[in-house]
Design an enzyme around this catalytic site. Structure first.
Site, PDB file in Angstrom:
ATOM      1  N   SER A 123       9.062   2.812  -2.889  1.00 44.89           N
ATOM      2  CA  SER A 123      10.057   3.680  -3.531  1.00 44.89           C
ATOM      3  C   SER A 123      11.405   3.527  -2.845  1.00 44.89           C
ATOM      4  O   SER A 123      12.441   3.464  -3.512  1.00 44.89           O
ATOM      5  CB  SER A 123       9.599   5.141  -3.497  1.00 44.89           C
ATOM      6  OG  SER A 123       8.385   5.283  -4.202  1.00 44.89           O
ATOM      7  N   CYS A 168      -0.599   0.769  10.021  1.00 46.19           N
ATOM      8  CA  CYS A 168      -1.986   1.257  10.064  1.00 46.19           C
ATOM      9  C   CYS A 168      -2.059   2.509  10.932  1.00 46.19           C
ATOM     10  O   CYS A 168      -1.636   2.490  12.094  1.00 46.19           O
ATOM     11  CB  CYS A 168      -2.923   0.185  10.603  1.00 46.19           C
ATOM     12  SG  CYS A 168      -4.630   0.764  10.776  1.00 46.19           S
ATOM     13  N   CYS A 189      -4.874  -1.264   7.962  1.00 43.46           N
ATOM     14  CA  CYS A 189      -4.936  -2.727   7.957  1.00 43.46           C
ATOM     15  C   CYS A 189      -6.314  -3.161   7.433  1.00 43.46           C
ATOM     16  O   CYS A 189      -7.196  -2.328   7.206  1.00 43.46           O
ATOM     17  CB  CYS A 189      -4.714  -3.270   9.370  1.00 43.46           C
ATOM     18  SG  CYS A 189      -6.031  -2.840  10.517  1.00 43.46           S
ATOM     19  N   ASP A 191       8.877   3.084 -11.314  1.00 48.04           N
ATOM     20  CA  ASP A 191       8.096   3.326 -10.088  1.00 48.04           C
ATOM     21  C   ASP A 191       6.645   3.651 -10.468  1.00 48.04           C
ATOM     22  O   ASP A 191       6.372   4.026 -11.598  1.00 48.04           O
ATOM     23  CB  ASP A 191       8.715   4.483  -9.289  1.00 48.04           C
ATOM     24  CG  ASP A 191       8.279   4.470  -7.826  1.00 48.04           C
ATOM     25  OD1 ASP A 191       7.705   3.454  -7.371  1.00 48.04           O
ATOM     26  OD2 ASP A 191       8.524   5.477  -7.119  1.00 48.04           O
ATOM     27  N   GLU A 192       5.716   3.504  -9.532  1.00 45.70           N
ATOM     28  CA  GLU A 192       4.291   3.836  -9.747  1.00 45.70           C
ATOM     29  C   GLU A 192       3.735   3.102 -10.976  1.00 45.70           C
ATOM     30  O   GLU A 192       3.021   3.678 -11.797  1.00 45.70           O
ATOM     31  CB  GLU A 192       4.113   5.354  -9.915  1.00 45.70           C
ATOM     32  CG  GLU A 192       4.698   6.196  -8.807  1.00 45.70           C
ATOM     33  CD  GLU A 192       3.776   6.317  -7.586  1.00 45.70           C
ATOM     34  OE1 GLU A 192       2.815   5.507  -7.488  1.00 45.70           O
ATOM     35  OE2 GLU A 192       4.038   7.182  -6.747  1.00 45.70           O
ATOM     36  N   PRO A 216       0.833  -1.206   0.000  1.00 43.21           N
ATOM     37  CA  PRO A 216       0.000   0.000   0.000  1.00 43.21           C
ATOM     38  C   PRO A 216       0.871   1.260   0.000  1.00 43.21           C
ATOM     39  O   PRO A 216       2.102   1.166   0.023  1.00 43.21           O
ATOM     40  CB  PRO A 216      -0.766  -0.120   1.315  1.00 43.21           C
ATOM     41  CG  PRO A 216       0.192  -0.834   2.222  1.00 43.21           C
ATOM     42  CD  PRO A 216       0.911  -1.815   1.331  1.00 43.21           C
ATOM     43  N   MET A 217       0.244   2.420  -0.014  1.00 42.18           N
ATOM     44  CA  MET A 217       0.986   3.680   0.099  1.00 42.18           C
ATOM     45  C   MET A 217       1.737   3.694   1.432  1.00 42.18           C
ATOM     46  O   MET A 217       1.262   3.136   2.427  1.00 42.18           O
ATOM     47  CB  MET A 217       0.036   4.871   0.014  1.00 42.18           C
ATOM     48  CG  MET A 217      -0.535   5.028  -1.397  1.00 42.18           C
ATOM     49  SD  MET A 217      -1.720   6.360  -1.533  1.00 42.18           S
ATOM     50  CE  MET A 217      -0.645   7.778  -1.401  1.00 42.18           C
ATOM     51  N   SER A 246       4.399   2.085   2.238  1.00 45.17           N
ATOM     52  CA  SER A 246       4.995   0.811   2.654  1.00 45.17           C
ATOM     53  C   SER A 246       6.488   0.726   2.336  1.00 45.17           C
ATOM     54  O   SER A 246       7.135  -0.275   2.683  1.00 45.17           O
ATOM     55  CB  SER A 246       4.243  -0.355   1.997  1.00 45.17           C
ATOM     56  OG  SER A 246       4.358  -0.298   0.595  1.00 45.17           O
ATOM     57  N   GLN A 272       1.430   1.080 -11.395  1.00 42.47           N
ATOM     58  CA  GLN A 272      -0.033   0.954 -11.546  1.00 42.47           C
ATOM     59  C   GLN A 272      -0.621   2.040 -12.456  1.00 42.47           C
ATOM     60  O   GLN A 272      -1.725   1.889 -12.951  1.00 42.47           O
ATOM     61  CB  GLN A 272      -0.721   0.991 -10.170  1.00 42.47           C
ATOM     62  CG  GLN A 272      -0.801   2.355  -9.507  1.00 42.47           C
ATOM     63  CD  GLN A 272       0.482   2.767  -8.790  1.00 42.47           C
ATOM     64  OE1 GLN A 272       1.408   1.995  -8.683  1.00 42.47           O
ATOM     65  NE2 GLN A 272       0.537   3.995  -8.281  1.00 42.47           N
TER      66      GLN A 272
HETATM   67  P1  ADP Z   1       5.768   4.052  -0.918  1.00 44.84           P
HETATM   68  O1  ADP Z   1       6.631   4.202  -2.149  1.00 44.84           O
HETATM   69  O2  ADP Z   1       5.372   2.626  -0.656  1.00 44.84           O
HETATM   70  O3  ADP Z   1       4.570   4.975  -0.899  1.00 44.84           O
HETATM   71  P2  ADP Z   1       7.937   5.415   0.425  1.00 44.84           P
HETATM   72  O4  ADP Z   1       9.175   4.612   0.143  1.00 44.84           O
HETATM   73  O5  ADP Z   1       7.723   6.648  -0.412  1.00 44.84           O
HETATM   74  O6  ADP Z   1       6.666   4.447   0.351  1.00 44.84           O
HETATM   75  O7  ADP Z   1       7.902   5.908   1.939  1.00 44.84           O
HETATM   76  C1  ADP Z   1       8.026   5.032   3.019  1.00 44.84           C
HETATM   77  C2  ADP Z   1       8.288   5.885   4.253  1.00 44.84           C
HETATM   78  O8  ADP Z   1       7.112   6.619   4.595  1.00 44.84           O
HETATM   79  C3  ADP Z   1       8.599   5.113   5.508  1.00 44.84           C
HETATM   80  O9  ADP Z   1       9.951   4.728   5.585  1.00 44.84           O
HETATM   81  C4  ADP Z   1       8.258   6.128   6.605  1.00 44.84           C
HETATM   82  O10 ADP Z   1       9.340   6.996   6.826  1.00 44.84           O
HETATM   83  C5  ADP Z   1       7.157   6.979   5.974  1.00 44.84           C
HETATM   84  N1  ADP Z   1       5.785   6.764   6.519  1.00 44.84           N
HETATM   85  C6  ADP Z   1       4.848   7.727   6.669  1.00 44.84           C
HETATM   86  N2  ADP Z   1       3.676   7.218   7.119  1.00 44.84           N
HETATM   87  C7  ADP Z   1       3.841   5.884   7.266  1.00 44.84           C
HETATM   88  C8  ADP Z   1       2.990   4.777   7.680  1.00 44.84           C
HETATM   89  N3  ADP Z   1       1.714   4.949   8.047  1.00 44.84           N
HETATM   90  N4  ADP Z   1       3.537   3.534   7.704  1.00 44.84           N
HETATM   91  C9  ADP Z   1       4.816   3.338   7.347  1.00 44.84           C
HETATM   92  N5  ADP Z   1       5.662   4.324   6.936  1.00 44.84           N
HETATM   93  C10 ADP Z   1       5.194   5.587   6.889  1.00 44.84           C
END
Ligand code: ADP
Length: 201
Positions: free
Chosen positions: A22, A155, A193, A98-99, A16-17, A19, A101
Site C-alpha cells: 500500500s 519475519c 520467512c 489495492d488488495e 506478503p502482508m 511488505s 487478490q
Molecule cells: P502492505 O500493504 O504490504 O500490507 P503497508 O504498506 O500497509 O503494507 O505497511 C507497511 C508498513 O507496515 C511498514 O512500513 C512498517 O511500518 C509496518 N510493519 C509492521 N509490521 C511489519 C513487519 N513485520 N515487517 C515489515 N513492516 C512492518
C-alpha cells in the site's frame, strides 16, 4: 512524469502482508497527482456499495480511493465518469487498485483493456494466500505485467526478509483447509520467512 513505457501498461506490486504494498501504491499515485495527472484509485469495499474512501498503509499514509464491491463496480465507475464527461481525454491517465487478490478473475480483462487504451494501471496485492499458494488472479496479472515489484516484510520470528503471510487462529497456525472466514475465531496475521511460515494439515 516520465514513464519508461510509451503508452498504457500494467505495473504490479506484490508481497506478503506488511511488505509495504500500500505504501508503494500510495507513493506512485502521489507522484502522479503531483504531476497533475488524472488518477483514480479503487479498493474492495467491506459493505456492498461503492463510496468515497482511502487506501491507507499500516504506517498511516493515505490517498483518496473509491471502495467498490466488485469489478463491475469499477467498470461502472469508470464508464459512468467517461459518459458524464463525454470525452476520451477525461478518462483517467492512471488507475490504481489495492488488495487486488480480493477481486475475481474478471479483473484481468479490465486491467488489460485499460492498459491497451493507454492507461497506466498500478495493481497492488498479495501474491500468496496464508497457505503460501498463489492467490486468485494474481499469477495471471504477474505474467502479463510490464513491471513487477516483489516486496518483502520482516519475519516476526527471526528478522529475515519475509515472503509469506502467517495466519494464526487463537494464536495457533491455521490449518490448510480452514475456511477463509472463521465465525467466532480470534484471527491474526504475521509476516514470516519460508523457514518460519507454518501451515497445519
Ligand atoms: P502492505 O500493504 O504490504 O500490507 P503497508 O504498506 O500497509 O503494507 O505497511 C507497511 C508498513 O507496515 C511498514 O512500513 C512498517 O511500518 C509496518 N510493519 C509492521 N509490521 C511489519 C513487519 N513485520 N515487517 C515489515 N513492516 C512492518
Amino acid at each position: 512524469l516520465k514513464s519508461p513505457y510509451a503508452g498504457g501498461h500494467l505495473e504490479v506490486i506484490v508481497g506478503p502482508m506488511f511488505s509495504g504494498k500500500s505504501e508503494e501504491l500510495i507513493r506512485r499515485v502521489t507522484r502522479a497527482l503531483i504531476a497533475r495527472q488524472r488518477v483514480q484509485v479503487f479498493k474492495p469495499a467491506l459493505d456492498d456499495r461503492y463510496h468515497e474512501s482511502a487506501v491507507a498503509s499500516h504506517a498511516g499514509r493515505t490517498v483518496g480511493a473509491v471502495a467498490v464491491r466488485d469489478v463491475a463496480d469499477i467498470r461502472a465507475h469508470l464508464s459512468g465518469e467517461a459518459a458524464l464527461l463525454q470525452a476520451q481525454t477525461d478518462m483517467p491517465q492512471v488507475v490504481g487498485i489495492d488488495e487486488v487478490q480480493f477481486f475475481g478473475a474478471d479483473l484481468v480483462p479490465l486491467a488489460l483493456a485499460l492498459a491497451d487504451a493507454g492507461v497506466r494501471v498500478i495493481l497492488a496485492g498479495l501474491d500468496l494466500d496464508f497457505r503460501a499458494e498463489p492467490f486468485g488472479c494474481m499469477p495471471d496479472l504477474l505474467a502479463r505485467a510490464e513491471s513487477v515489484e516483489k516486496l518483502t516484510a520482516i519475519c516476526t520470528t527471526c528478522g529475515a526478509p519475509a515472503t509469506r503471510s502467517q495466519r494464526l487462529i487463537g494464536g495457533q497456525p491455521a490449518r490448510f483447509d480452514d475456511p477463509v472466514v472463521l465465525v467466532g475465531a480470534q484471527e491474526s496475521y504475521e509476516a514470516r520467512c519460508r523457514l518460519h511460515h507454518e501451515v497445519t494439515y
